[in-house]
Design a protein around this motif. Structure first.
Motif, PDB file in Angstrom:
ATOM      1  N   ARG A 118     -10.456  -4.062  10.151  1.00 54.45           N
ATOM      2  CA  ARG A 118     -11.650  -4.902  10.286  1.00 54.45           C
ATOM      3  C   ARG A 118     -11.228  -6.341  10.551  1.00 54.45           C
ATOM      4  O   ARG A 118     -10.288  -6.840   9.945  1.00 54.45           O
ATOM      5  N   LEU A 119     -11.943  -6.976  11.460  1.00 53.17           N
ATOM      6  CA  LEU A 119     -11.757  -8.410  11.662  1.00 53.17           C
ATOM      7  C   LEU A 119     -12.680  -9.113  10.681  1.00 53.17           C
ATOM      8  O   LEU A 119     -13.870  -8.810  10.616  1.00 53.17           O
ATOM      9  N   LYS A 120     -12.131 -10.037   9.928  1.00 53.97           N
ATOM     10  CA  LYS A 120     -12.946 -10.746   8.941  1.00 53.97           C
ATOM     11  C   LYS A 120     -13.163 -12.176   9.420  1.00 53.97           C
ATOM     12  O   LYS A 120     -12.217 -12.890   9.730  1.00 53.97           O
ATOM     13  N   ARG A 121     -14.431 -12.572   9.479  1.00 51.62           N
ATOM     14  CA  ARG A 121     -14.815 -13.903   9.922  1.00 51.62           C
ATOM     15  C   ARG A 121     -15.670 -14.552   8.831  1.00 51.62           C
ATOM     16  O   ARG A 121     -16.391 -13.855   8.109  1.00 51.62           O
ATOM     17  N   LEU A 122     -15.625 -15.857   8.750  1.00 47.72           N
ATOM     18  CA  LEU A 122     -16.430 -16.584   7.764  1.00 47.72           C
ATOM     19  C   LEU A 122     -17.634 -17.204   8.446  1.00 47.72           C
ATOM     20  O   LEU A 122     -17.533 -17.744   9.551  1.00 47.72           O
ATOM     21  N   ARG A 123     -18.766 -17.132   7.760  1.00 45.80           N
ATOM     22  CA  ARG A 123     -19.987 -17.741   8.261  1.00 45.80           C
ATOM     23  C   ARG A 123     -20.518 -18.676   7.177  1.00 45.80           C
ATOM     24  O   ARG A 123     -20.720 -18.245   6.030  1.00 45.80           O
ATOM     25  N   PRO A 124     -20.756 -19.916   7.530  1.00 44.19           N
ATOM     26  CA  PRO A 124     -21.252 -20.848   6.513  1.00 44.19           C
ATOM     27  C   PRO A 124     -22.691 -20.522   6.104  1.00 44.19           C
ATOM     28  O   PRO A 124     -23.509 -20.138   6.941  1.00 44.19           O
ATOM     29  N   ILE A 125     -22.944 -20.643   4.812  1.00 43.86           N
ATOM     30  CA  ILE A 125     -24.302 -20.462   4.301  1.00 43.86           C
ATOM     31  C   ILE A 125     -24.650 -21.696   3.472  1.00 43.86           C
ATOM     32  O   ILE A 125     -23.888 -22.660   3.448  1.00 43.86           O
ATOM     33  N   SER A 126     -25.751 -21.640   2.790  1.00 44.66           N
ATOM     34  CA  SER A 126     -26.269 -22.837   2.108  1.00 44.66           C
ATOM     35  C   SER A 126     -25.346 -23.302   0.969  1.00 44.66           C
ATOM     36  O   SER A 126     -24.531 -22.536   0.449  1.00 44.66           O
ATOM     37  N   ARG A 127     -25.520 -24.537   0.589  1.00 45.94           N
ATOM     38  CA  ARG A 127     -24.819 -25.191  -0.521  1.00 45.94           C
ATOM     39  C   ARG A 127     -23.299 -25.193  -0.345  1.00 45.94           C
ATOM     40  O   ARG A 127     -22.544 -25.068  -1.293  1.00 45.94           O
ATOM     41  N   GLY A 128     -22.827 -25.240   0.904  1.00 47.22           N
ATOM     42  CA  GLY A 128     -21.400 -25.378   1.166  1.00 47.22           C
ATOM     43  C   GLY A 128     -20.585 -24.118   0.960  1.00 47.22           C
ATOM     44  O   GLY A 128     -19.369 -24.174   0.886  1.00 47.22           O
ATOM     45  N   MET A 129     -21.257 -22.986   0.822  1.00 52.93           N
ATOM     46  CA  MET A 129     -20.530 -21.732   0.621  1.00 52.93           C
ATOM     47  C   MET A 129     -20.360 -21.006   1.954  1.00 52.93           C
ATOM     48  O   MET A 129     -20.861 -21.449   2.985  1.00 52.93           O
ATOM     49  N   ALA A 130     -19.669 -19.890   1.890  1.00 50.01           N
ATOM     50  CA  ALA A 130     -19.450 -19.082   3.091  1.00 50.01           C
ATOM     51  C   ALA A 130     -19.549 -17.612   2.728  1.00 50.01           C
ATOM     52  O   ALA A 130     -19.307 -17.222   1.586  1.00 50.01           O
ATOM     53  N   THR A 131     -19.911 -16.796   3.699  1.00 52.04           N
ATOM     54  CA  THR A 131     -19.960 -15.344   3.506  1.00 52.04           C
ATOM     55  C   THR A 131     -19.043 -14.698   4.546  1.00 52.04           C
ATOM     56  O   THR A 131     -18.795 -15.275   5.603  1.00 52.04           O
ATOM     57  N   ILE A 132     -18.554 -13.521   4.223  1.00 52.78           N
ATOM     58  CA  ILE A 132     -17.617 -12.832   5.122  1.00 52.78           C
ATOM     59  C   ILE A 132     -18.388 -11.907   6.055  1.00 52.78           C
ATOM     60  O   ILE A 132     -19.208 -11.104   5.610  1.00 52.78           O
ATOM     61  N   ILE A 133     -18.134 -12.052   7.337  1.00 54.21           N
ATOM     62  CA  ILE A 133     -18.674 -11.136   8.350  1.00 54.21           C
ATOM     63  C   ILE A 133     -17.540 -10.196   8.725  1.00 54.21           C
ATOM     64  O   ILE A 133     -16.450 -10.649   9.095  1.00 54.21           O
ATOM     65  N   GLN A 134     -17.764  -8.891   8.608  1.00 48.36           N
ATOM     66  CA  GLN A 134     -16.732  -7.917   8.946  1.00 48.36           C
ATOM     67  C   GLN A 134     -17.077  -7.260  10.272  1.00 48.36           C
ATOM     68  O   GLN A 134     -18.132  -6.664  10.421  1.00 48.36           O
ATOM     69  N   ARG A 135     -16.178  -7.400  11.237  1.00 45.60           N
ATOM     70  CA  ARG A 135     -16.353  -6.760  12.539  1.00 45.60           C
ATOM     71  C   ARG A 135     -15.488  -5.522  12.544  1.00 45.60           C
ATOM     72  O   ARG A 135     -14.261  -5.599  12.534  1.00 45.60           O
ATOM     73  N   ARG A 136     -16.151  -4.372  12.587  1.00 43.84           N
ATOM     74  CA  ARG A 136     -15.443  -3.113  12.425  1.00 43.84           C
ATOM     75  C   ARG A 136     -14.842  -2.613  13.737  1.00 43.84           C
ATOM     76  O   ARG A 136     -15.385  -2.843  14.810  1.00 43.84           O
ATOM     77  N   MET A 137     -13.733  -1.885  13.603  1.00 39.70           N
ATOM     78  CA  MET A 137     -13.086  -1.224  14.738  1.00 39.70           C
ATOM     79  C   MET A 137     -12.913   0.239  14.387  1.00 39.70           C
ATOM     80  O   MET A 137     -13.010   0.629  13.213  1.00 39.70           O
ATOM     81  N   CYS A 138     -12.625   1.047  15.407  1.00 39.74           N
ATOM     82  CA  CYS A 138     -12.410   2.459  15.146  1.00 39.74           C
ATOM     83  C   CYS A 138     -11.355   3.010  16.101  1.00 39.74           C
ATOM     84  O   CYS A 138     -11.008   2.388  17.102  1.00 39.74           O
ATOM     85  N   HIS A 139     -10.843   4.180  15.751  1.00 43.72           N
ATOM     86  CA  HIS A 139      -9.912   4.922  16.594  1.00 43.72           C
ATOM     87  C   HIS A 139     -10.629   6.200  17.024  1.00 43.72           C
ATOM     88  O   HIS A 139     -11.146   6.937  16.172  1.00 43.72           O
ATOM     89  N   ILE A 140     -10.657   6.472  18.326  1.00 43.82           N
ATOM     90  CA  ILE A 140     -11.320   7.659  18.860  1.00 43.82           C
ATOM     91  C   ILE A 140     -10.244   8.581  19.411  1.00 43.82           C
ATOM     92  O   ILE A 140      -9.421   8.163  20.218  1.00 43.82           O
ATOM     93  N   GLY A 141     -10.248   9.839  18.970  1.00 46.72           N
ATOM     94  CA  GLY A 141      -9.265  10.809  19.439  1.00 46.72           C
ATOM     95  C   GLY A 141      -9.954  12.057  19.961  1.00 46.72           C
ATOM     96  O   GLY A 141     -11.034  12.425  19.499  1.00 46.72           O
ATOM     97  N   VAL A 142      -9.308  12.708  20.942  1.00 45.39           N
ATOM     98  CA  VAL A 142      -9.887  13.918  21.524  1.00 45.39           C
ATOM     99  C   VAL A 142      -8.776  14.909  21.846  1.00 45.39           C
ATOM    100  O   VAL A 142      -7.670  14.519  22.218  1.00 45.39           O
ATOM    101  N   HIS A 143      -9.062  16.187  21.638  1.00 47.23           N
ATOM    102  CA  HIS A 143      -8.189  17.284  22.049  1.00 47.23           C
ATOM    103  C   HIS A 143      -8.990  18.171  22.995  1.00 47.23           C
ATOM    104  O   HIS A 143     -10.066  18.653  22.631  1.00 47.23           O
ATOM    105  N   LEU A 144      -8.482  18.381  24.196  1.00 43.59           N
ATOM    106  CA  LEU A 144      -9.100  19.308  25.144  1.00 43.59           C
ATOM    107  C   LEU A 144      -8.298  20.591  25.126  1.00 43.59           C
ATOM    108  O   LEU A 144      -7.079  20.588  25.091  1.00 43.59           O
ATOM    109  N   GLY A 145      -8.993  21.708  25.179  1.00 44.41           N
ATOM    110  CA  GLY A 145      -8.335  23.011  25.174  1.00 44.41           C
ATOM    111  C   GLY A 145      -9.340  24.083  25.526  1.00 44.41           C
ATOM    112  O   GLY A 145     -10.417  23.813  26.057  1.00 44.41           O
TER     113      GLY A 145
END
Length: 122
Positions: free
Chosen positions: A90-117
């Motif tokens: 996951r990519l973690k990014r900070l987003r500012p919120i009220s009263r000088g605090m911040a919250t973490i935004i998580q940008r998710r990734m995935c791995h896609i696999g396939v087997h043909l047969g």
């Protein structure tokens, strides 16, 4: 001189790692094409409006290209035997919120696999 028997694999694989889409969204698309014939799966994916459909289509096309490269006798009869989506980092990014605090935004990734047969009944 004895001839070596050439190994012909029964399954052809491809992976798409670090795809920038959440695994939950990708699994919705993957569930549609599981156990379908390759031509049918590619036709379904090309008409789907989802962004994940382009990614899954790319992985299936890559596995089909691997089959053609290894001189599969009839690549059009291959089926999507196994297809899965695993969670990636996951990519973690900070987003500012009220009263000088911040919250973490998580940008998710995935791995896609396939087997043909070929399906088990062949």
């Amino acid at each position: 001189m004895q001839m070596q028997a050439r190994y012909i694999p029964t399954e052809y694989r491809a992976l798409y790692r670090y795809a920038r889409i959440s695994p939950r969204k990708a699994r919705l698309v993957v569930d549609v094409v599981r156990n379908k014939q390759v031509d049918e799966a590619l036709a379904i994916l090309s008409t789907m409006p989802h962004r994940a459909a382009r990614m899954v289509e790319k992985v299936i096309a890559s596995a089909l290209a691997n089959a053609i490269d290894r001189q599969e006798p009839d690549p059009k009869k291959l089926h999507v035997v196994k297809i899965w989506v695993n969670e990636g980092p996951r990519l973690k990014r900070l987003r500012p919120i009220s009263r000088g605090m911040a919250t973490i935004i998580q940008r998710r990734m995935c791995h896609i696999g396939v087997h043909l047969g070929y399906p088990e009944g062949r």
